[in-house]
Design a protein around this motif. Sequence first.
Motif, PDB file in Angstrom:
ATOM      1  N   HIS A  25       0.831  -1.200   0.000  1.00 33.72           N
ATOM      2  CA  HIS A  25       0.000   0.000   0.000  1.00 33.72           C
ATOM      3  C   HIS A  25       0.869   1.255   0.000  1.00 33.72           C
ATOM      4  O   HIS A  25       0.637   2.187  -0.779  1.00 33.72           O
ATOM      5  CB  HIS A  25      -0.912  -0.014   1.226  1.00 33.72           C
ATOM      6  N   LEU A  26       1.865   1.291   0.856  1.00 26.39           N
ATOM      7  CA  LEU A  26       2.749   2.451   0.942  1.00 26.39           C
ATOM      8  C   LEU A  26       3.550   2.625  -0.334  1.00 26.39           C
ATOM      9  O   LEU A  26       3.715   3.749  -0.838  1.00 26.39           O
ATOM     10  CB  LEU A  26       3.681   2.285   2.146  1.00 26.39           C
ATOM     11  N   GLU A  27       4.038   1.520  -0.881  1.00 24.09           N
ATOM     12  CA  GLU A  27       4.812   1.590  -2.123  1.00 24.09           C
ATOM     13  C   GLU A  27       3.956   2.165  -3.255  1.00 24.09           C
ATOM     14  O   GLU A  27       4.420   2.985  -4.056  1.00 24.09           O
ATOM     15  CB  GLU A  27       5.311   0.201  -2.504  1.00 24.09           C
ATOM     16  N   ARG A  28       2.671   1.774  -3.293  1.00 27.72           N
ATOM     17  CA  ARG A  28       1.767   2.268  -4.329  1.00 27.72           C
ATOM     18  C   ARG A  28       1.543   3.773  -4.194  1.00 27.72           C
ATOM     19  O   ARG A  28       1.555   4.512  -5.175  1.00 27.72           O
ATOM     20  CB  ARG A  28       0.430   1.514  -4.238  1.00 27.72           C
ATOM     21  N   LEU A  29       1.360   4.244  -2.953  1.00 29.05           N
ATOM     22  CA  LEU A  29       1.155   5.672  -2.714  1.00 29.05           C
ATOM     23  C   LEU A  29       2.368   6.487  -3.142  1.00 29.05           C
ATOM     24  O   LEU A  29       2.244   7.506  -3.825  1.00 29.05           O
ATOM     25  CB  LEU A  29       0.852   5.917  -1.232  1.00 29.05           C
ATOM     26  N   LEU A  30       3.542   6.056  -2.731  1.00 28.97           N
ATOM     27  CA  LEU A  30       4.768   6.792  -3.037  1.00 28.97           C
ATOM     28  C   LEU A  30       5.077   6.773  -4.533  1.00 28.97           C
ATOM     29  O   LEU A  30       5.577   7.755  -5.083  1.00 28.97           O
ATOM     30  CB  LEU A  30       5.934   6.204  -2.247  1.00 28.97           C
ATOM     31  N   ARG A  31       4.773   5.662  -5.193  1.00 24.38           N
ATOM     32  CA  ARG A  31       5.097   5.531  -6.615  1.00 24.38           C
ATOM     33  C   ARG A  31       4.249   6.460  -7.477  1.00 24.38           C
ATOM     34  O   ARG A  31       4.739   7.044  -8.450  1.00 24.38           O
ATOM     35  CB  ARG A  31       4.914   4.080  -7.057  1.00 24.38           C
ATOM     36  N   ARG A  32       2.964   6.618  -7.121  1.00 24.00           N
ATOM     37  CA  ARG A  32       2.092   7.408  -7.983  1.00 24.00           C
ATOM     38  C   ARG A  32       2.052   8.897  -7.624  1.00 24.00           C
ATOM     39  O   ARG A  32       1.540   9.709  -8.385  1.00 24.00           O
ATOM     40  CB  ARG A  32       0.681   6.840  -7.963  1.00 24.00           C
ATOM     41  N   ALA A  33       2.564   9.262  -6.449  1.00 30.66           N
ATOM     42  CA  ALA A  33       2.529  10.665  -6.033  1.00 30.66           C
ATOM     43  C   ALA A  33       3.515  11.498  -6.846  1.00 30.66           C
ATOM     44  O   ALA A  33       4.687  11.139  -6.982  1.00 30.66           O
ATOM     45  CB  ALA A  33       2.842  10.783  -4.552  1.00 30.66           C
ATOM     46  N   LEU A  34       3.049  12.616  -7.366  1.00 30.64           N
ATOM     47  CA  LEU A  34       3.903  13.479  -8.179  1.00 30.64           C
ATOM     48  C   LEU A  34       4.994  14.144  -7.354  1.00 30.64           C
ATOM     49  O   LEU A  34       6.030  14.536  -7.886  1.00 30.64           O
ATOM     50  CB  LEU A  34       3.049  14.560  -8.855  1.00 30.64           C
ATOM     51  N   ASN A  35       4.746  14.303  -6.052  1.00 31.10           N
ATOM     52  CA  ASN A  35       5.670  15.052  -5.196  1.00 31.10           C
ATOM     53  C   ASN A  35       6.254  14.211  -4.077  1.00 31.10           C
ATOM     54  O   ASN A  35       6.635  14.739  -3.034  1.00 31.10           O
ATOM     55  CB  ASN A  35       4.939  16.258  -4.587  1.00 31.10           C
ATOM     56  N   SER A  36       6.328  12.899  -4.259  1.00 33.28           N
ATOM     57  CA  SER A  36       6.819  12.044  -3.173  1.00 33.28           C
ATOM     58  C   SER A  36       8.240  12.400  -2.761  1.00 33.28           C
ATOM     59  O   SER A  36       8.635  12.201  -1.603  1.00 33.28           O
ATOM     60  CB  SER A  36       6.742  10.571  -3.588  1.00 33.28           C
ATOM     61  N   PHE A  37       9.007  12.968  -3.686  1.00 32.80           N
ATOM     62  CA  PHE A  37      10.388  13.355  -3.367  1.00 32.80           C
ATOM     63  C   PHE A  37      10.447  14.527  -2.394  1.00 32.80           C
ATOM     64  O   PHE A  37      11.497  14.818  -1.823  1.00 32.80           O
ATOM     65  CB  PHE A  37      11.159  13.700  -4.640  1.00 32.80           C
ATOM     66  N   ASP A  38       9.304  15.227  -2.202  1.00 31.32           N
ATOM     67  CA  ASP A  38       9.267  16.353  -1.276  1.00 31.32           C
ATOM     68  C   ASP A  38       9.061  15.914   0.176  1.00 31.32           C
ATOM     69  O   ASP A  38       9.241  16.723   1.098  1.00 31.32           O
ATOM     70  CB  ASP A  38       8.147  17.335  -1.654  1.00 31.32           C
ATOM     71  N   LEU A  39       8.655  14.680   0.382  1.00 31.97           N
ATOM     72  CA  LEU A  39       8.471  14.205   1.750  1.00 31.97           C
ATOM     73  C   LEU A  39       9.814  14.174   2.467  1.00 31.97           C
ATOM     74  O   LEU A  39      10.822  13.764   1.893  1.00 31.97           O
ATOM     75  CB  LEU A  39       7.853  12.805   1.756  1.00 31.97           C
ATOM     76  N   PRO A  40       9.847  14.600   3.731  1.00 32.17           N
ATOM     77  CA  PRO A  40      11.118  14.567   4.468  1.00 32.17           C
ATOM     78  C   PRO A  40      11.681  13.154   4.544  1.00 32.17           C
ATOM     79  O   PRO A  40      10.929  12.172   4.673  1.00 32.17           O
ATOM     80  CB  PRO A  40      10.716  15.076   5.863  1.00 32.17           C
ATOM     81  N   ASP A  41      13.005  13.047   4.465  1.00 30.27           N
ATOM     82  CA  ASP A  41      13.644  11.729   4.557  1.00 30.27           C
ATOM     83  C   ASP A  41      13.270  11.034   5.862  1.00 30.27           C
ATOM     84  O   ASP A  41      13.085   9.804   5.891  1.00 30.27           O
ATOM     85  CB  ASP A  41      15.164  11.870   4.461  1.00 30.27           C
ATOM     86  N   SER A  42      13.150  11.813   6.940  1.00 31.30           N
ATOM     87  CA  SER A  42      12.812  11.216   8.238  1.00 31.30           C
ATOM     88  C   SER A  42      11.431  10.574   8.203  1.00 31.30           C
ATOM     89  O   SER A  42      11.207   9.521   8.810  1.00 31.30           O
ATOM     90  CB  SER A  42      12.870  12.276   9.339  1.00 31.30           C
ATOM     91  N   THR A  43      10.500  11.205   7.475  1.00 33.84           N
ATOM     92  CA  THR A  43       9.151  10.641   7.358  1.00 33.84           C
ATOM     93  C   THR A  43       9.180   9.330   6.594  1.00 33.84           C
ATOM     94  O   THR A  43       8.557   8.342   6.999  1.00 33.84           O
ATOM     95  CB  THR A  43       8.212  11.642   6.655  1.00 33.84           C
ATOM     96  N   VAL A  44       9.896   9.308   5.476  1.00 37.66           N
ATOM     97  CA  VAL A  44       9.987   8.092   4.666  1.00 37.66           C
ATOM     98  C   VAL A  44      10.652   6.968   5.454  1.00 37.66           C
ATOM     99  O   VAL A  44      10.223   5.802   5.397  1.00 37.66           O
ATOM    100  CB  VAL A  44      10.756   8.377   3.360  1.00 37.66           C
ATOM    101  N   GLU A  45      11.683   7.313   6.227  1.00 37.30           N
ATOM    102  CA  GLU A  45      12.373   6.297   7.030  1.00 37.30           C
ATOM    103  C   GLU A  45      11.441   5.703   8.086  1.00 37.30           C
ATOM    104  O   GLU A  45      11.417   4.493   8.302  1.00 37.30           O
ATOM    105  CB  GLU A  45      13.605   6.906   7.695  1.00 37.30           C
ATOM    106  N   ARG A  46      10.668   6.547   8.743  1.00 34.77           N
ATOM    107  CA  ARG A  46       9.717   6.064   9.742  1.00 34.77           C
ATOM    108  C   ARG A  46       8.647   5.179   9.105  1.00 34.77           C
ATOM    109  O   ARG A  46       8.236   4.170   9.675  1.00 34.77           O
ATOM    110  CB  ARG A  46       9.070   7.230  10.475  1.00 34.77           C
ATOM    111  N   LEU A  47       8.200   5.576   7.906  1.00 33.77           N
ATOM    112  CA  LEU A  47       7.181   4.777   7.221  1.00 33.77           C
ATOM    113  C   LEU A  47       7.689   3.385   6.869  1.00 33.77           C
ATOM    114  O   LEU A  47       6.894   2.453   6.722  1.00 33.77           O
ATOM    115  CB  LEU A  47       6.728   5.500   5.954  1.00 33.77           C
ATOM    116  N   GLY A  48       8.996   3.263   6.769  1.00 34.99           N
ATOM    117  CA  GLY A  48       9.570   1.953   6.478  1.00 34.99           C
ATOM    118  C   GLY A  48       9.346   0.946   7.586  1.00 34.99           C
ATOM    119  O   GLY A  48       9.531  -0.259   7.370  1.00 34.99           O
ATOM    120  N   THR A  49       8.937   1.400   8.769  1.00 32.57           N
ATOM    121  CA  THR A  49       8.688   0.487   9.897  1.00 32.57           C
ATOM    122  C   THR A  49       7.198   0.255  10.108  1.00 32.57           C
ATOM    123  O   THR A  49       6.809  -0.317  11.128  1.00 32.57           O
ATOM    124  CB  THR A  49       9.288   1.056  11.196  1.00 32.57           C
ATOM    125  N   ALA A  50       6.348   0.700   9.159  1.00 30.76           N
ATOM    126  CA  ALA A  50       4.897   0.581   9.325  1.00 30.76           C
ATOM    127  C   ALA A  50       4.465  -0.878   9.388  1.00 30.76           C
ATOM    128  O   ALA A  50       4.898  -1.714   8.590  1.00 30.76           O
ATOM    129  CB  ALA A  50       4.180   1.291   8.181  1.00 30.76           C
TER     130      ALA A  50
END
Length: 256
Positions: free
Chosen positions: A11-36
């Motif tokens: 689910h998370l991979e799908r959201l990040l892949r299709r978002a036009l601005n996923s690169f704008d998310l803070p690295d810390s947020t993406v790292e935390r999401l990796g433990t979801a």
Amino acid sequence: MSDPYETTEQHLERLLRRALNSFDLPDSTVERLGTALAHSSSLHSSHHSSVLHRETYRHTYLLSDGTPLTLWELVHGGPQSATAPRSRTEPDLRHHELYDDEADAHVAAARLAGGFGESPVFGDDGPQADLEVLTVLMAAPQVPLPRMYAPDNSADHARRVLRRAENSDGPGEETARLLRAAFAHHITQVFGRQCRVDGRDAGFTLYEHAFLLLDGSETSLWEVEHTATPDGRHMCEVYGDEDSARGAMESRTHIC
């Protein structure tokens, strides 16, 4: 919107892949999401008109440390994007954006083509139209609906709102200190219109950010988002009360 058989990771991979601005998310947020470990998705708001279809979804993830993290997904497109459900082989005509702050998602929604223009454009019919703009800007607000406060890093949310303010007459350090005790908040779009300013289209949106403090008291920040700037760029102003915010909008229209 969701596939009941997909894992949280998928689910998370799908959201990040299709978002036009996923690169704008803070690295810390993406790292935390990796433990979801688990997730929940729901429709937060929607708007449909003849020129724009817009929806905002709330995706909440339970992380391995036991804390929640929320992503706000803005989905938008023209009328052709709101047809019957597509098959997996058909192209998605909608655009997707992701934000880790609800206020940023609100601002992005307001900036969409048609976001300011969904209401009539005032100022094209001479002085009478200008008076209509003034009347709308200064109109007494409708009776508000009950607030649904959400504890979601509210003190940090207040800090972000104050930080993006570009006006010098906004709330000061005393207000900033007070809002460090905020533990829940609620955002309401109070006003949204497009009008003519100096011969150009300009959009105005007013948000109330209401905060619930640790002592049980409530306080609000009033955020004006507008494009009444010399180069047409978006500008954010923040005020401590609604009258000041509406007065600022009025002055920006240059109505005598």
